[in-house]
Design a protein around this motif. Structure first.
Motif, short mmCIF file in Angstrom:
data_model
loop_
_atom_site.label_atom_id
_atom_site.label_comp_id
_atom_site.label_asym_id
_atom_site.label_seq_id
_atom_site.Cartn_x
_atom_site.Cartn_y
_atom_site.Cartn_z
N GLU A 69 0.81 -1.23 0.00
CA GLU A 69 0.00 0.00 0.00
C GLU A 69 0.85 1.27 0.00
OE1 GLU A 69 -3.34 0.52 -0.31
OE2 GLU A 69 -3.37 -1.63 -0.78
N HIS A 70 2.00 1.22 0.66
CA HIS A 70 2.86 2.41 0.79
C HIS A 70 4.26 2.07 0.28
CE1 HIS A 70 -0.36 4.17 3.12
NE2 HIS A 70 -0.41 3.04 3.83
N PRO A 71 4.47 2.17 -1.03
CA PRO A 71 5.74 1.75 -1.63
C PRO A 71 6.97 2.40 -1.00
CG PRO A 71 4.12 2.15 -3.34
CD PRO A 71 3.50 2.61 -2.05
N ARG A 72 6.92 3.71 -0.78
CA ARG A 72 8.10 4.39 -0.23
C ARG A 72 8.47 3.83 1.15
NH1 ARG A 72 9.96 10.21 -0.88
NH2 ARG A 72 11.49 10.43 0.77
N ALA A 73 7.48 3.65 2.02
CA ALA A 73 7.73 3.11 3.36
C ALA A 73 8.25 1.68 3.27
CB ALA A 73 6.46 3.18 4.19
N TRP A 74 7.68 0.91 2.35
CA TRP A 74 8.09 -0.48 2.19
C TRP A 74 9.55 -0.58 1.73
CZ3 TRP A 74 9.29 -3.97 -1.85
CH2 TRP A 74 9.12 -5.33 -1.55
N LEU A 75 9.93 0.24 0.73
CA LEU A 75 11.31 0.26 0.25
C LEU A 75 12.27 0.70 1.35
CD1 LEU A 75 10.93 1.79 -3.32
CD2 LEU A 75 11.86 -0.46 -2.76
N THR A 76 11.87 1.74 2.08
CA THR A 76 12.71 2.25 3.16
C THR A 76 12.93 1.18 4.22
OG1 THR A 76 11.89 4.49 2.73
CG2 THR A 76 12.94 4.11 4.86
N LYS A 77 11.88 0.44 4.53
CA LYS A 77 11.98 -0.63 5.53
C LYS A 77 12.97 -1.70 5.07
CE LYS A 77 9.10 -4.03 7.91
NZ LYS A 77 7.76 -4.58 8.03
N ILE A 78 12.90 -2.09 3.81
CA ILE A 78 13.82 -3.10 3.28
C ILE A 78 15.26 -2.60 3.37
CG2 ILE A 78 14.59 -4.24 1.16
CD1 ILE A 78 11.72 -4.77 0.50
N VAL A 79 15.49 -1.35 2.97
CA VAL A 79 16.84 -0.80 2.99
C VAL A 79 17.37 -0.72 4.42
CG1 VAL A 79 18.21 1.28 2.53
CG2 VAL A 79 16.64 0.41 0.80
N TYR A 80 16.54 -0.26 5.34
CA TYR A 80 17.00 -0.18 6.74
C TYR A 80 17.25 -1.56 7.32
CZ TYR A 80 16.80 4.83 7.18
OH TYR A 80 17.07 6.14 7.03
N HIS A 81 16.44 -2.54 6.93
CA HIS A 81 16.68 -3.91 7.39
C HIS A 81 18.06 -4.39 6.92
CE1 HIS A 81 15.97 -8.03 8.58
NE2 HIS A 81 16.33 -8.39 7.36
N GLN A 82 18.39 -4.09 5.66
CA GLN A 82 19.71 -4.46 5.14
C GLN A 82 20.82 -3.75 5.90
OE1 GLN A 82 18.64 -7.28 3.18
NE2 GLN A 82 20.62 -6.71 2.39
N CYS A 83 20.60 -2.47 6.21
CA CYS A 83 21.60 -1.70 6.98
C CYS A 83 21.84 -2.34 8.34
CB CYS A 83 21.11 -0.27 7.22
SG CYS A 83 21.32 0.81 5.83
N PHE A 84 20.76 -2.62 9.04
CA PHE A 84 20.92 -3.13 10.39
C PHE A 84 21.46 -4.55 10.39
CE2 PHE A 84 17.94 0.42 11.17
CZ PHE A 84 18.83 1.18 11.92
N SER A 85 21.17 -5.32 9.37
CA SER A 85 21.79 -6.65 9.25
C SER A 85 23.30 -6.50 9.09
CB SER A 85 21.22 -7.41 8.05
OG SER A 85 19.88 -7.74 8.27
N TYR A 86 23.70 -5.56 8.24
CA TYR A 86 25.14 -5.30 8.05
C TYR A 86 25.77 -4.85 9.36
CZ TYR A 86 29.33 -2.60 7.28
OH TYR A 86 30.60 -2.09 7.41
#
Length: 195
Positions: A69-86
């Motif tokens: 429903e909210h593409p920008r929020a969804w993309l941001t969440k994926i990117v931040y998840h990758q950051c925090f995994s790193y």
């Protein structure tokens, strides 16, 4: 500023496998996400890897895009998840280096022999893995491929690859324990997978 309606349309096209729409999505969002990722990682190469990995996840999960429903929020969440995994992996890595750094620098012949026995035991454990698990392990360890890259190369789901690596780690750990080698799980993971 990109509109949510436009983003949803791009998501719909990407879900259908439209590579041009995917490139547009990538080029629209990377400049917006890059400064935040750079701020968290403090490393340009890592930032680039994280963004590429995040968008690879988007492509691999494209069948789910029409439901977002909210593409920008969804993309941001994926990117931040990758950051925090790193960052989590980096913290484990730094901690392991700190623990190793507290050991005396000069290694004895006995230490060298113990390390060589450890390497032999790991090699034997890897040889004993089922063929597909062995292939996945070797692509991860020797090929330095990440889970999505291995999944794409072997035509498997990332979850299948991850589960295989976890099972391989358990099997190797059990064989090491049987041989009298006891390593903390975090150190074993770093030793085996370099993460």
């Amino acid at each position: 500023m990109q509109s949510a309606v436009h983003d949803k349309e791009l998501f719909r096209l990407v879900a259908e496998g439209d590579e041009a729409a995917f490139r547009r999505l990538f080029h629209a969002y990377v400049p917006k996400l890059l400064p935040a990722v750079q701020h968290l990682t403090k490393n340009a190469a890592v930032t680039e890897d994280i963004l590429q990995e995040a968008f690879l996840k988007v492509w691999l999960s494209r069948d789910k895009l029409p439901e977002v429903e909210h593409p920008r929020a969804w993309l941001t969440k994926i990117v931040y998840h990758q950051c925090f995994s790193y960052l989590r992996r980096q913290a484990v890595h730094d901690k392991a280096l700190h623990v190793i750094g507290e050991q005396p620098e000069a290694t004895s012949m006995e230490d060298d022999l113990a390390f060589n026995r450890l390497l032999r035991t790991v090699a034997e454990a890897v040889q004993a893995l089922p063929p597909q698990a062995k292939k996945i392990y070797l692509l991860s360890r020797e090929g330095n491929l990440k889970i999505p890259e291995i999944a794409a190369q072997l035509g498997l789901s990332p979850n299948t690859v991850k589960n295989s690596l976890v099972r391989s780690l358990q099997a190797i750990r059990e064989q090491l324990a049987e041989a009298g080698h006891v390593l903390p799980l975090a150190v074993l993971w770093l030793f085996l997978f370099g993460e």
